[in-house]
Scaffold this motif. Structure first.
Motif, short mmCIF file in Angstrom:
data_model
loop_
_atom_site.label_atom_id
_atom_site.label_comp_id
_atom_site.label_asym_id
_atom_site.label_seq_id
_atom_site.Cartn_x
_atom_site.Cartn_y
_atom_site.Cartn_z
N UNK A 1 0.83 -1.20 0.00
CA UNK A 1 0.00 0.00 0.00
C UNK A 1 0.87 1.25 0.00
N UNK A 2 0.58 2.19 -0.91
CA UNK A 2 1.32 3.44 -0.97
C UNK A 2 0.79 4.40 0.09
N UNK A 3 1.73 5.03 0.82
CA UNK A 3 1.34 5.95 1.88
C UNK A 3 1.20 7.38 1.35
N UNK A 4 1.84 7.65 0.20
CA UNK A 4 1.83 9.00 -0.36
C UNK A 4 1.23 8.98 -1.75
N UNK A 12 10.24 10.72 -3.99
CA UNK A 12 11.01 10.02 -2.95
C UNK A 12 11.91 8.97 -3.59
N UNK A 13 11.37 8.21 -4.54
CA UNK A 13 12.17 7.19 -5.23
C UNK A 13 13.34 7.81 -5.99
N UNK A 14 13.11 8.99 -6.59
CA UNK A 14 14.18 9.68 -7.33
C UNK A 14 15.31 10.08 -6.39
N UNK A 15 14.97 10.64 -5.22
CA UNK A 15 16.00 11.01 -4.25
C UNK A 15 16.69 9.77 -3.69
N UNK A 16 15.96 8.70 -3.48
CA UNK A 16 16.53 7.47 -2.91
C UNK A 16 17.55 6.83 -3.84
N UNK A 17 17.48 7.13 -5.14
CA UNK A 17 18.46 6.58 -6.10
C UNK A 17 19.81 7.30 -6.04
N UNK A 18 19.85 8.46 -5.37
CA UNK A 18 21.11 9.19 -5.26
C UNK A 18 22.06 8.44 -4.32
N UNK A 19 23.37 8.48 -4.60
CA UNK A 19 24.32 7.75 -3.73
C UNK A 19 24.30 8.31 -2.31
N UNK A 26 15.57 10.42 1.81
CA UNK A 26 14.85 10.71 0.56
C UNK A 26 13.48 11.32 0.87
N UNK A 27 12.82 10.81 1.89
CA UNK A 27 11.52 11.38 2.28
C UNK A 27 11.68 12.82 2.77
N UNK A 28 12.72 13.06 3.59
CA UNK A 28 12.95 14.43 4.10
C UNK A 28 13.23 15.39 2.95
N UNK A 29 14.06 14.97 2.00
CA UNK A 29 14.37 15.83 0.85
C UNK A 29 13.12 16.09 0.00
N UNK A 30 12.35 15.05 -0.22
CA UNK A 30 11.13 15.21 -1.03
C UNK A 30 10.17 16.20 -0.38
N UNK A 31 9.96 16.08 0.92
CA UNK A 31 9.05 17.00 1.60
C UNK A 31 9.62 18.41 1.70
N UNK A 32 10.95 18.50 1.77
CA UNK A 32 11.57 19.83 1.75
C UNK A 32 11.27 20.52 0.41
N UNK A 33 11.47 19.78 -0.68
CA UNK A 33 11.21 20.34 -2.01
C UNK A 33 9.72 20.70 -2.16
#
Length: 199
Positions: A1-4, A12-19, A26-33
């Motif tokens: 189940x997706x929460x967002x 979030x997935x895009x940020x999580x792919x960063x090294x 990734x969640x924090x960065x996504x919500x910041x953006x």
């Protein structure tokens, strides 16, 4: 189940792919953006698009630039007979911070790693050999990281360049084994550069 919502999940997935970025970061960065004002978020997205569209490799050293030659290769005061070979563009910045090295660079954009299926054709070795053949290069400094892949790359390049009859040196071991150049302080890097050894 997706929460967002799906767009948030994709961000979030895009940020999580960063090294070095885990799921929580990734969640924090996504919500910041998402909390940024629209104009600021668009400037952020434009900066990414602009960097991707206008950044390419220098035709001489393979470093990242926005023109045909990077500023270092275009500088007539640099020593054109000495080429420092590094694995990554960030390593150029590490050397430039020392203000000691006055030659040119060659960026490989990686190191040999059979385990990761990275061979000689996957990094910028061919361009280095062509430079040594075509230009008046007298010394090549092999400045790859002192880890397994860096050592293997240095030894491979040393054997490949020996027939040209030039001086081939390796950084002295003031840098800790397993370390990475981008994290080494300027004094240690300067001493390693001064104490480089003939191979």
């Amino acid at each position: 189940m997706d929460y967002f919502a799906p767009p948030v999940e994709r961000l979030i997935e895009a940020f999580a792919r960063l090294p070095g970025i885990g799921q929580k970061t990734a969640q924090r960065l996504a919500f910041y953006v998402l909390d940024l004002p629209r104009e600021e978020a668009e400037r952020f997205a434009d900066a990414i698009r602009d960097a991707k569209a206008k950044t390419f490799t220098c035709k001489c050293c393979q470093n990242l630039t926005d023109s045909e030659l990077c500023p270092i290769c275009a500088d007539p005061l640099r020593d054109r007979q000495t080429v420092c070979v590094v694995a990554d563009p960030r390593d150029v910045l590490a050397f430039e911070r020392t203000k000691e090295y006055k030659g040119l660079y060659h960026v490989l954009h990686g190191t040999l790693s059979p385990m990761n299926h990275v061979g000689p054709d996957d990094i910028r070795i061919r361009e280095l050999v062509q430079r040594v053949a075509d230009e008046d290069v007298q010394e090549v400094i092999l400045a790859t990281n002192p880890d397994t892949e860096g050592e293997a790359t240095a030894m491979y390049l040393s054997r490949l360049l020996q027939p040209f009859g030039i001086r081939i040196t390796r950084l002295a071991y003031g840098i800790p084994v397993g370390g990475h150049l981008e994290f080494v302080d300027e004094i240690t890097l300067t001493r390693a550069l001064e104490g480089r050894l003939e191979l």
